[in-house]
Design an enzyme around this catalytic site. Structure first.
Site, PDB file in Angstrom:
ATOM      1  N   GLU A 144       0.831  -1.286   0.025  1.00  0.00           N
ATOM      2  CA  GLU A 144       0.106  -0.063  -0.122  1.00  0.00           C
ATOM      3  C   GLU A 144       0.910   1.265  -0.042  1.00  0.00           C
ATOM      4  OE1 GLU A 144      -3.199  -0.224   2.661  1.00  0.00           O
ATOM      5  OE2 GLU A 144      -3.939  -2.375   2.240  1.00  0.00           O
TER       6      GLU A 144
ATOM      7  N   GLU B 217      -4.707  -8.905  -0.279  1.00  0.00           N
ATOM      8  CA  GLU B 217      -5.475  -8.528   0.953  1.00  0.00           C
ATOM      9  C   GLU B 217      -6.876  -8.549   0.509  1.00  0.00           C
ATOM     10  OE1 GLU B 217      -4.205  -5.576   3.696  1.00  0.00           O
ATOM     11  OE2 GLU B 217      -2.255  -5.951   3.042  1.00  0.00           O
TER      12      GLU B 217
HETATM   13  O1  AHR Z   1      -4.887  -6.385   7.003  1.00  0.00           O
HETATM   14  C1  AHR Z   1      -4.713  -5.169   7.719  1.00  0.00           C
HETATM   15  C2  AHR Z   1      -4.221  -4.007   7.301  1.00  0.00           C
HETATM   16  O2  AHR Z   1      -4.938  -3.565   5.799  1.00  0.00           O
HETATM   17  C3  AHR Z   1      -2.825  -4.107   6.547  1.00  0.00           C
HETATM   18  O3  AHR Z   1      -1.779  -4.128   7.283  1.00  0.00           O
HETATM   19  C4  AHR Z   1      -2.704  -3.204   5.497  1.00  0.00           C
HETATM   20  O4  AHR Z   1      -2.061  -3.546   4.240  1.00  0.00           O
HETATM   21  C5  AHR Z   1      -4.226  -2.917   4.973  1.00  0.00           C
HETATM   22  O5  AHR Z   1      -4.576  -1.436   5.004  1.00  0.00           O
END
Ligand code: AHR
Length: 529
Positions: A199, A333
């Site tokens: 991110e 994610e």
């Molecule tokens: O999974 C939790 C968080 O969500 C991670 O650290 C981040 O990459 C995302 O915003």
């Protein structure tokens, strides 16, 4: 989803059958799934079933790592119960150490004499670094998986990351390889996947695409895997930071990175572009993970189906610059993000996991499978005790979540070959939310078995399915189904099997397989020739 949306979806699924108007009421409870088993599609990459383990809350400490001196049974500090549960999932890869944590992680803190640091993003708690490089690689080996390392782009340097990879992978007697040997591992480690930042458009440094591209080029050039066993087909794949959602900001990001990739020079390249997308109705996450009703069930499932549009949108941009689909879309994610459980530590992202999450997991896995040509890796967030976890622990106790059971049932789809399924899903309506009532994917494994995964989204009505098969003469069909009394049924330490898999038998008659699906259920059956 509107009726028009439903029709579009039906047409995507249908190869030979046009979607017709809704069936008359009397026939509404029967759905025909048409499968020509001789028509195969893309391989469903086993990496779609990847996991994510971040230094966050009890995800690592307590969830995986208890230390060698713990009374909780462990092997070199890693919980035996968690390892055994994960082995059954055939976990293809684990992303570590973050998430946002990765861009603040300095690997030297986690080898030899450990540095005690802080975890500023996730609760500001002490990070003991007792779980570091060797412990993670040991864990990967114990569960029979592959390492997906996220290197620190935000607060680190290409040199720091390059040295970490040399430490891990060099076979020749360099100073770093000797240090690794002195720390207990003379043989080089295998690192399957390298995430270059996390991110970077936000917690990873709030970079513009241009700034990130400068970093990406340097990391992609200098962070090398020296393990001689990883030359050729098992070479380490590099994954660039991709979009984080919907809208122009994200389409522009994908466009910029892919455009640069198309014009790349010999000195840099990557293999995958990540996509992060959580199921959240609005930020901050306010939906409860327990004690909710049918309205919230329908709203969350509506939100999760947005994954399909997101994947399609970003895939279309990638197609512009990479029509041969060399670059994978890596959804590293995904999952449901709810309000933290009352009383849990702020920043630890603790939530329960219900039957709704099982349905949600199946719908997302189906979306990935349908986009398998482009989506070749995904990592649910997260593995243990955090967000949509597979496993929850409390000291010596462990419980498997409904999401775990879906991943367990989907194991046969790992590396299987997609077989298109045509059906009219019908609809399920609750309030102002209308969803496809049914979802299904099919695939053939290397033994020639046909696997069918069917989700009945409707929490009130059974569905009788009839599988009309060509290209395969079925002899028997059996599998497992997952359901529970309520949409918010959960497994607890006291009641670990409230949501559990049960055997299911289908009827085979000529070329037809019939089966009745319980309301709000996920079912996987093997159809044997
Ligand atoms: O999974 C939790 C968080 O969500 C991670 O650290 C981040 O990459 C995302 O915003």
């Amino acid at each position: 989803m509107t009726r028009a949306g439903m029709s579009r979806r039906g047409l995507v699924l249908s190869l030979t059958v046009a979607v017709v108007a809704p069936a008359p009421a009397a026939a509404a409870d029967k759905v025909v799934l048409s499968i020509d088993a001789s028509r195969t599609g893309a391989r469903i990459d086993r990496n779609l079933f990847g996991q994510f383990a971040e230094h966050l809350g009890h995800g690592i400490y307590d969830g995986i790592w208890v230390g060698a001196d713990s009374p909780i049974p462990n092997t070199r500090g890693i919980r035996n119960d968690v390892v055994a549960a994960l082995r059954a999932l055939n976990v293809p890869n684990v992303r570590w150490p973050g998430g946002c944590f990765a861009d603040e992680y300095h690997w030297r803190h986690g080898i030899a004499r450990r540095a005690v640091t802080l975890n500023p993003t996730w609760g500001g708690v002490i990070e003991p670094n007792t779980f570091g490089t060797h412990e993670f690689m040991d864990f990967i080996e114990q569960i029979g998986s592959r390492a997906y390392l996220s290197v620190n782009v935000g607060s680190g340097t290409p040199r720091e990351a390059a040295e970490w990879l040399e430490y891990l992978t060099a076979a020749q007697p360099t100073t770093l390889a000797a240090e690794r040997a002195a720390n207990g591992h003379p043989a080089p480690y295998a690192v399957g996947y390298l995430g270059i930042g996390n991110e970077s458009w936000d917690c990873g440094g709030n970079m513009t695409p241009e700034r990130y591209l400068d970093e990406l080029k340097a990391y992609a050039r200098f962070v090398r895997n020296f393990n001689p066993a990883q030359e050729g087909p098992s070479r380490m794949l590099k994954i660039a930071v991709g979009p984080g959602g919907d809208g122009p900001r994200w389409t522009e990001w994908t466009d910029a990175i892919m455009k640069a990739w198309q014009g790349r020079s010999w000195s840099w390249d990557f293999d995958g572009l990540s996509l992060h997308n959580y199921t959240v109705v609005k930020w901050p996450p306010a939906y409860a993970s327990t004690g909710f009703g049918e309205a919230e069930y329908a709203q969350i499932l509506k939100a999760t189906l947005e994954m399909d549009r997101l994947v399609a949108t970003h895939s279309a941009i990638m197609d512009k610059y990479d029509p041969q689909k060399k670059i994978a879309l890596v959804v590293d994610e995904w999952g449901a993000w709810y309000a933290p459980l009352p009383g849990s530590t702020p920043g630890f992202l603790v939530q329960q996991n219900s039957l709704r999450d099982a349905v949600l997991a199946a719908l997302n896995l189906n979306i990935f499978a349908r986009h398998a040509e482009r989506v070749r890796m995904a990592n649910i967030a997260q593995m243990v005790n955090v967000l949509q976890a597979q496993i929850l622990t409390d000291k010596a106790k462990m419980v498997l979540t409904p999401t775990y059971h879906v991943f367990r049932m989907y194991v046969p789809f790992q590396d299987a070959t997609s077989v298109p399924v045509a059906f009219d899903a019908g609809t399920y309506t609750r309030g102002d939310v209308t969803l496809p009532r049914l979802d299904a994917i099919a695939a053939r494994d290397t033994a020639g078995r046909l696997w069918l995964a069917v989700t009945n989204v409707d929490p009130n009505r059974h569905v009788a399915i009839e599988v009309a098969l060509t290209g395969l003469t079925p002899r028997s069909a059996a599998g497992e189904t997952l359901t529970a009394p309520a949409v918010d049924s959960v497994n607890t330490f006291e009641s670990p099997d409230a949501v559990a898999r049960k055997p299911v038998q289908a009827t085979v008659d000529g070329g037809r397989v019939t089966l009745t699906l319980a309301p709000k259920s996920v079912t996987v059956v093997a159809i044997e020739r």
